[in-house]
Design a protein around this motif. Structure first.
Motif, mmCIF file in Angstrom:
data_model
loop_
_atom_site.group_PDB
_atom_site.id
_atom_site.type_symbol
_atom_site.label_atom_id
_atom_site.label_comp_id
_atom_site.label_asym_id
_atom_site.label_seq_id
_atom_site.Cartn_x
_atom_site.Cartn_y
_atom_site.Cartn_z
ATOM 1 N N ARG A 193 0.833 -1.213 0.000
ATOM 2 C CA ARG A 193 0.000 0.000 0.000
ATOM 3 C C ARG A 193 0.864 1.258 0.000
ATOM 4 N N LEU A 194 1.964 1.213 0.722
ATOM 5 C CA LEU A 194 2.881 2.355 0.731
ATOM 6 C C LEU A 194 3.485 2.578 -0.647
ATOM 7 N N LEU A 195 3.996 1.496 -1.248
ATOM 8 C CA LEU A 195 4.663 1.626 -2.541
ATOM 9 C C LEU A 195 3.693 1.963 -3.671
ATOM 10 N N ASP A 196 2.493 1.376 -3.633
ATOM 11 C CA ASP A 196 1.554 1.526 -4.746
ATOM 12 C C ASP A 196 0.618 2.718 -4.609
ATOM 13 N N VAL A 197 0.385 3.182 -3.379
ATOM 14 C CA VAL A 197 -0.575 4.273 -3.162
ATOM 15 C C VAL A 197 0.085 5.501 -2.534
ATOM 16 N N ALA A 198 0.771 5.318 -1.406
ATOM 17 C CA ALA A 198 1.333 6.464 -0.691
ATOM 18 C C ALA A 198 2.414 7.176 -1.495
ATOM 19 N N VAL A 199 3.329 6.430 -2.103
ATOM 20 C CA VAL A 199 4.400 7.072 -2.870
ATOM 21 C C VAL A 199 3.834 7.872 -4.045
ATOM 22 N N PRO A 200 2.923 7.326 -4.862
ATOM 23 C CA PRO A 200 2.342 8.148 -5.926
ATOM 24 C C PRO A 200 1.583 9.369 -5.394
ATOM 25 N N ASP A 201 0.994 9.264 -4.212
ATOM 26 C CA ASP A 201 0.251 10.390 -3.635
ATOM 27 C C ASP A 201 1.153 11.484 -3.078
ATOM 28 N N LEU A 202 2.460 11.245 -2.995
ATOM 29 C CA LEU A 202 3.359 12.270 -2.475
ATOM 30 C C LEU A 202 3.344 13.532 -3.341
ATOM 31 N N GLY A 203 3.155 13.357 -4.631
ATOM 32 C CA GLY A 203 3.156 14.502 -5.535
ATOM 33 C C GLY A 203 4.544 14.942 -5.970
ATOM 34 N N VAL A 204 5.564 14.333 -5.427
ATOM 35 C CA VAL A 204 6.956 14.595 -5.798
ATOM 36 C C VAL A 204 7.662 13.248 -5.844
ATOM 37 N N PRO A 205 8.818 13.152 -6.500
ATOM 38 C CA PRO A 205 9.534 11.873 -6.511
ATOM 39 C C PRO A 205 9.882 11.423 -5.090
ATOM 40 N N GLY A 206 9.582 10.163 -4.801
ATOM 41 C CA GLY A 206 9.861 9.673 -3.455
ATOM 42 C C GLY A 206 9.842 8.169 -3.377
ATOM 43 N N GLY A 207 10.238 7.677 -2.221
ATOM 44 C CA GLY A 207 10.282 6.249 -1.970
ATOM 45 C C GLY A 207 9.978 5.972 -0.515
ATOM 46 N N VAL A 208 10.354 4.790 -0.072
ATOM 47 C CA VAL A 208 10.092 4.352 1.298
ATOM 48 C C VAL A 208 11.428 4.076 1.985
ATOM 49 N N ALA A 209 11.554 4.590 3.202
ATOM 50 C CA ALA A 209 12.738 4.349 4.027
ATOM 51 C C ALA A 209 12.322 3.485 5.207
ATOM 52 N N LEU A 210 12.981 2.361 5.388
ATOM 53 C CA LEU A 210 12.663 1.417 6.458
ATOM 54 C C LEU A 210 13.740 1.464 7.533
ATOM 55 N N ASP A 211 13.328 1.617 8.774
ATOM 56 C CA ASP A 211 14.224 1.541 9.943
ATOM 57 C C ASP A 211 15.408 2.503 9.848
ATOM 58 N N VAL A 212 15.117 3.770 9.535
ATOM 59 C CA VAL A 212 16.187 4.749 9.300
ATOM 60 C C VAL A 212 17.065 5.017 10.516
ATOM 61 N N ALA A 213 16.573 4.774 11.715
ATOM 62 C CA ALA A 213 17.383 5.014 12.913
ATOM 63 C C ALA A 213 18.025 3.733 13.428
ATOM 64 N N GLY A 214 17.822 2.629 12.718
ATOM 65 C CA GLY A 214 18.309 1.338 13.182
ATOM 66 C C GLY A 214 19.650 0.939 12.592
ATOM 67 N N ALA A 215 20.059 -0.251 12.916
ATOM 68 C CA ALA A 215 21.336 -0.785 12.455
ATOM 69 C C ALA A 215 21.274 -1.258 11.003
ATOM 70 N N GLU A 216 20.080 -1.545 10.498
ATOM 71 C CA GLU A 216 19.934 -2.064 9.134
ATOM 72 C C GLU A 216 18.891 -1.278 8.348
ATOM 73 N N PRO A 217 19.135 0.015 8.117
ATOM 74 C CA PRO A 217 18.166 0.791 7.341
ATOM 75 C C PRO A 217 18.124 0.310 5.889
ATOM 76 N N LEU A 218 16.999 0.543 5.253
ATOM 77 C CA LEU A 218 16.820 0.128 3.865
ATOM 78 C C LEU A 218 16.035 1.207 3.139
ATOM 79 N N LEU A 219 16.496 1.584 1.960
ATOM 80 C CA LEU A 219 15.774 2.531 1.125
ATOM 81 C C LEU A 219 15.192 1.802 -0.069
ATOM 82 N N LEU A 220 13.916 2.045 -0.344
ATOM 83 C CA LEU A 220 13.236 1.512 -1.522
ATOM 84 C C LEU A 220 12.983 2.716 -2.429
ATOM 85 N N PRO A 221 13.868 2.944 -3.393
ATOM 86 C CA PRO A 221 13.814 4.170 -4.201
ATOM 87 C C PRO A 221 12.708 4.132 -5.254
#
Length: 136
Positions: free
Chosen positions: A79-107
């Motif tokens: 839902r985040l990738l298919d709905v929330a990202v397109p609704d941002l209105g600007v280029p964007g992606g999803v960042a997972l666990d940004v404050a943790g030891a294993e962060p992941l970016l889905l560009p």
């Protein structure tokens, strides 16, 4: 997420990791009553997500916000990738666990987000609006 650890160890499968993320409910902190918490970095807007309350608490601590005072919701990764990202209105992606030891970016690229908002999608290739620009 187990697949993230496997990928970082060189034994993972990126497609399997993405599939697992899409099927997993992640925690999304809210800014105000309904807006999801995002961060702008590197010319992109990132929807911040967390794999557990422990990871969310680490983020809250890094921002000086008590976890008890931080509203959040659980949302499927798809839902985040298919709905929330397109609704941002600007280029964007999803960042997972940004404050943790294993962060992941889905560009915002094809295969992760819908082609019409992917930076390497039809509009970036000169389609749709004819100028090769992302509308937003």
């Amino acid at each position: 997420m187990h697949q993230v650890r496997m990928l970082r160890a060189g034994a993972g499968d990126a497609a399997l990791m993405l599939a697992q993320f899409r099927l997993t409910a992640v925690l999304v902190p809210l800014w105000g009553e309904r807006a999801v918490w995002t961060a702008d970095e590197g010319g992109l807007r990132w929807v911040l997500t967390f794999s557990s309350e422990t990871e969310l608490a680490a983020f809250a601590r890094s921002k000086g916000v008590p976890l008890a005072g931080l509203p959040f919701m659980a949302v499927l990764g798809s839902r985040l990738l298919d709905v929330a990202v397109p609704d941002l209105g600007v280029p964007g992606g999803v960042a997972l666990d940004v404050a943790g030891a294993e962060p992941l970016l889905l560009p915002p690229v094809r295969g992760i987000v819908p082609d019409e908002v992917a930076l390497d999608g039809p509009m970036a290739m000169g389609g749709a609006d004819g100028g090769g620009r992302i509308r937003g």
